[in-house]
Design a protein around this motif. Structure first.
Motif, PDB file in Angstrom:
ATOM      1  N   GLN A  87      54.935 -20.103  18.121  1.00 26.82           N
ATOM      2  CA  GLN A  87      54.839 -20.134  19.572  1.00 26.82           C
ATOM      3  C   GLN A  87      56.240 -20.133  20.169  1.00 26.82           C
ATOM      4  OE1 GLN A  87      52.527 -23.654  20.406  1.00 26.82           O
ATOM      5  NE2 GLN A  87      54.147 -25.064  19.840  1.00 26.82           N
ATOM      6  N   MET A  88      56.311 -19.808  21.433  1.00 25.20           N
ATOM      7  CA  MET A  88      57.597 -19.786  22.114  1.00 25.20           C
ATOM      8  C   MET A  88      57.466 -20.425  23.488  1.00 25.20           C
ATOM      9  SD  MET A  88      57.902 -15.699  23.067  1.00 25.20           S
ATOM     10  CE  MET A  88      59.484 -15.928  23.861  1.00 25.20           C
TER      11      MET A  88
ATOM     12  N   TRP B 281      51.172  -3.111  23.205  1.00 22.07           N
ATOM     13  CA  TRP B 281      52.319  -3.950  22.855  1.00 22.07           C
ATOM     14  C   TRP B 281      52.039  -5.420  23.173  1.00 22.07           C
ATOM     15  CZ3 TRP B 281      56.009  -0.772  26.458  1.00 22.07           C
ATOM     16  CH2 TRP B 281      55.493  -0.755  27.760  1.00 22.07           C
ATOM     17  N   PHE B 282      52.841  -6.270  22.531  1.00 24.10           N
ATOM     18  CA  PHE B 282      52.824  -7.717  22.749  1.00 24.10           C
ATOM     19  C   PHE B 282      51.464  -8.359  22.463  1.00 24.10           C
ATOM     20  CE2 PHE B 282      55.712  -5.962  26.202  1.00 24.10           C
ATOM     21  CZ  PHE B 282      56.839  -5.972  25.382  1.00 24.10           C
ATOM     22  N   ALA B 283      50.673  -7.703  21.582  1.00 21.96           N
ATOM     23  CA  ALA B 283      49.370  -8.238  21.165  1.00 21.96           C
ATOM     24  C   ALA B 283      48.448  -8.514  22.347  1.00 21.96           C
ATOM     25  CB  ALA B 283      49.560  -9.506  20.327  1.00 21.96           C
ATOM     26  N   LEU B 284      48.550  -7.720  23.396  1.00 24.51           N
ATOM     27  CA  LEU B 284      47.737  -7.960  24.589  1.00 24.51           C
ATOM     28  C   LEU B 284      46.250  -7.731  24.340  1.00 24.51           C
ATOM     29  CD1 LEU B 284      49.936  -6.460  27.449  1.00 24.51           C
ATOM     30  CD2 LEU B 284      49.446  -8.866  26.990  1.00 24.51           C
ATOM     31  N   ASP B 285      45.904  -6.912  23.349  1.00 23.77           N
ATOM     32  CA  ASP B 285      44.492  -6.647  23.086  1.00 23.77           C
ATOM     33  C   ASP B 285      43.740  -7.909  22.673  1.00 23.77           C
ATOM     34  OD1 ASP B 285      44.316  -3.751  23.503  1.00 23.77           O
ATOM     35  OD2 ASP B 285      45.664  -3.612  21.794  1.00 23.77           O
ATOM     36  N   SER B 286      44.434  -8.840  22.058  1.00 24.40           N
ATOM     37  CA  SER B 286      43.771 -10.067  21.594  1.00 24.40           C
ATOM     38  C   SER B 286      44.170 -11.297  22.397  1.00 24.40           C
ATOM     39  CB  SER B 286      44.094 -10.313  20.106  1.00 24.40           C
ATOM     40  OG  SER B 286      45.495 -10.427  19.911  1.00 24.40           O
ATOM     41  N   PHE B 287      44.933 -11.100  23.469  1.00 22.74           N
ATOM     42  CA  PHE B 287      45.408 -12.247  24.234  1.00 22.74           C
ATOM     43  C   PHE B 287      44.265 -12.894  25.013  1.00 22.74           C
ATOM     44  CE2 PHE B 287      46.963 -14.318  28.047  1.00 22.74           C
ATOM     45  CZ  PHE B 287      47.918 -15.174  27.512  1.00 22.74           C
ATOM     46  N   GLU B 288      44.277 -14.220  25.017  1.00 19.09           N
ATOM     47  CA  GLU B 288      43.345 -14.974  25.841  1.00 19.09           C
ATOM     48  C   GLU B 288      43.948 -16.334  26.139  1.00 19.09           C
ATOM     49  OE1 GLU B 288      40.530 -16.677  22.180  1.00 19.09           O
ATOM     50  OE2 GLU B 288      39.767 -15.124  23.528  1.00 19.09           O
ATOM     51  N   GLY B 289      43.442 -16.953  27.189  1.00 18.52           N
ATOM     52  CA  GLY B 289      43.946 -18.264  27.561  1.00 18.52           C
ATOM     53  C   GLY B 289      44.857 -18.205  28.769  1.00 18.52           C
ATOM     54  N   ALA B 290      45.540 -19.314  29.010  1.00 21.08           N
ATOM     55  CA  ALA B 290      46.435 -19.412  30.163  1.00 21.08           C
ATOM     56  C   ALA B 290      47.654 -18.515  29.977  1.00 21.08           C
ATOM     57  CB  ALA B 290      46.874 -20.862  30.348  1.00 21.08           C
ATOM     58  N   PRO B 291      48.247 -18.043  31.070  1.00 24.73           N
ATOM     59  CA  PRO B 291      49.472 -17.240  30.951  1.00 24.73           C
ATOM     60  C   PRO B 291      50.543 -18.016  30.201  1.00 24.73           C
ATOM     61  CG  PRO B 291      48.600 -17.155  33.186  1.00 24.73           C
ATOM     62  CD  PRO B 291      47.818 -18.207  32.466  1.00 24.73           C
TER      63      PRO B 291
ATOM     64  N   THR C 111      55.190  -7.732  16.670  1.00 20.39           N
ATOM     65  CA  THR C 111      56.457  -7.677  15.957  1.00 20.39           C
ATOM     66  C   THR C 111      56.450  -8.660  14.777  1.00 20.39           C
ATOM     67  OG1 THR C 111      57.425  -9.331  17.432  1.00 20.39           O
ATOM     68  CG2 THR C 111      57.749  -7.010  18.018  1.00 20.39           C
ATOM     69  N   PRO C 112      57.442  -8.545  13.879  1.00 19.85           N
ATOM     70  CA  PRO C 112      57.502  -9.484  12.747  1.00 19.85           C
ATOM     71  C   PRO C 112      57.560 -10.943  13.194  1.00 19.85           C
ATOM     72  CG  PRO C 112      58.946  -7.611  12.363  1.00 19.85           C
ATOM     73  CD  PRO C 112      58.454  -7.484  13.778  1.00 19.85           C
ATOM     74  N   PHE C 113      57.269 -11.808  12.246  1.00 19.88           N
ATOM     75  CA  PHE C 113      57.230 -13.254  12.484  1.00 19.88           C
ATOM     76  C   PHE C 113      56.213 -13.594  13.576  1.00 19.88           C
ATOM     77  CE2 PHE C 113      61.361 -12.527  10.513  1.00 19.88           C
ATOM     78  CZ  PHE C 113      61.380 -13.505   9.523  1.00 19.88           C
ATOM     79  N   ASP C 114      55.026 -12.973  13.443  1.00 26.07           N
ATOM     80  CA  ASP C 114      53.905 -13.285  14.332  1.00 26.07           C
ATOM     81  C   ASP C 114      54.250 -13.073  15.800  1.00 26.07           C
ATOM     82  OD1 ASP C 114      51.927 -14.491  12.286  1.00 26.07           O
ATOM     83  OD2 ASP C 114      53.782 -15.616  11.926  1.00 26.07           O
ATOM     84  N   GLY C 115      55.072 -12.063  16.061  1.00 28.44           N
ATOM     85  CA  GLY C 115      55.434 -11.732  17.427  1.00 28.44           C
ATOM     86  C   GLY C 115      56.661 -12.429  17.951  1.00 28.44           C
TER      87      GLY C 115
ATOM     88  N   PRO D  30      55.552  -1.873  17.532  1.00 37.42           N
ATOM     89  CA  PRO D  30      54.932  -1.870  16.203  1.00 37.42           C
ATOM     90  C   PRO D  30      53.580  -1.165  16.222  1.00 37.42           C
ATOM     91  CG  PRO D  30      55.647  -4.077  16.837  1.00 37.42           C
ATOM     92  CD  PRO D  30      55.735  -3.229  18.058  1.00 37.42           C
ATOM     93  N   GLU D  31      53.231  -0.557  15.119  1.00 30.35           N
ATOM     94  CA  GLU D  31      51.946   0.129  15.029  1.00 30.35           C
ATOM     95  C   GLU D  31      50.777  -0.827  15.222  1.00 30.35           C
ATOM     96  OE1 GLU D  31      51.572   2.376  11.467  1.00 30.35           O
ATOM     97  OE2 GLU D  31      53.286   3.680  11.895  1.00 30.35           O
ATOM     98  N   ILE D  32      50.940  -2.082  14.796  1.00 32.43           N
ATOM     99  CA  ILE D  32      49.846  -3.053  14.922  1.00 32.43           C
ATOM    100  C   ILE D  32      49.938  -3.847  16.231  1.00 32.43           C
ATOM    101  CG2 ILE D  32      49.579  -3.278  12.422  1.00 32.43           C
ATOM    102  CD1 ILE D  32      51.119  -5.926  12.602  1.00 32.43           C
TER     103      ILE D  32
END
Length: 207
Positions: free
Chosen positions: A191-192, A71-81, A127-131, A122-124
């Motif tokens: 971004q948020m 979840w939350f696209a953690l597999d591709s996350f990188e950078g500062a928190p 979530t919609p709108f790029d998370g 989400p399966e991918i």
């Protein structure tokens, strides 16, 4: 059928480093969280007042990989928190799903300790709108994480979502949530960011 803001998700490459960075920014310590075996992640928590909290989450290097996108696209996350997602609490998750956009994901039944909930994943993994569209959660009767956390003196002052399709995102959110703290604005990149009121004054999480 308005839902309410439940919690904010701050992703980190490493949980200890992420929790330390958020604690340094806000000037308050984070509380222990736990593990999520179904997703191979773990977290630390911070109360944001009644019914709301913040979680710092990262991949748990000791966990068995989930065999699906986390979840939350953690597999591709990188950078500062930084803030990567937010979650809406719904009294009737099935009704909320009917009003949500395609791609929100099917609910998963999850638990940790004495907490149990259903959350759209989400399966991918995004979530919609790029998370930027929120995940939807329904807690089982009983305790909520915010009720188990020590008071922090922090509250959510503002949540800002930036997206190239800001008008479409705002329209998709309209049936589910109405909160003056939520601002949807145009941005060339999705971004948020969150403005948190703390005992030391307002603090910004995000770009």
């Amino acid at each position: 059928m308005p839902c309410t803001i439940d919690h904010l998700v701050i992703a980190a490459e490493d949980l200890d480093a992420g929790a330390e960075a958020v604690s340094a920014t806000l000037g308050v310590p984070l509380a222990p969280g736990g593990q999520h075996p179904a997703m191979g992640t773990h977290n630390r928590l911070l109360s944001l007042g009644e019914g709301e909290y913040l979680e710092v989450i990262a991949i748990d290097p000791q966990a068995i990989p989930p065999g699906r996108p986390r979840w939350f696209a953690l597999d591709s996350f990188e950078g500062a928190p930084r803030p990567v997602a937010w979650v809406l609490r719904c009294d009737d998750l099935d009704a909320a799903l009917a009003a949500a956009p395609e791609g929100i994901g099917a609910p998963m039944e999850l638990s940790r300790g004495d907490l149990a909930w259903r959350l759209t994943v989400p399966e991918i993994g995004v979530t919609p709108f790029d998370g930027l569209f929120p995940a939807l959660i329904e807690w089982e009767e009983g305790d909520h994480p915010a009720e188990q956390l020590p008071p922090s003196g922090c509250t959510l002052e503002r949540l800002e979502l930036f997206h190239p399709a800001a008008e479409a995102l705002e329209a998709a959110l309209a049936p589910l949530v109405e909160d003056a703290r939520l601002l949807v604005r145009y941005g060339a990149l999705p971004q948020m960011r969150a403005v948190i009121a703390t005992p030391h004054g307002p603090r910004l999480l995000g770009p």
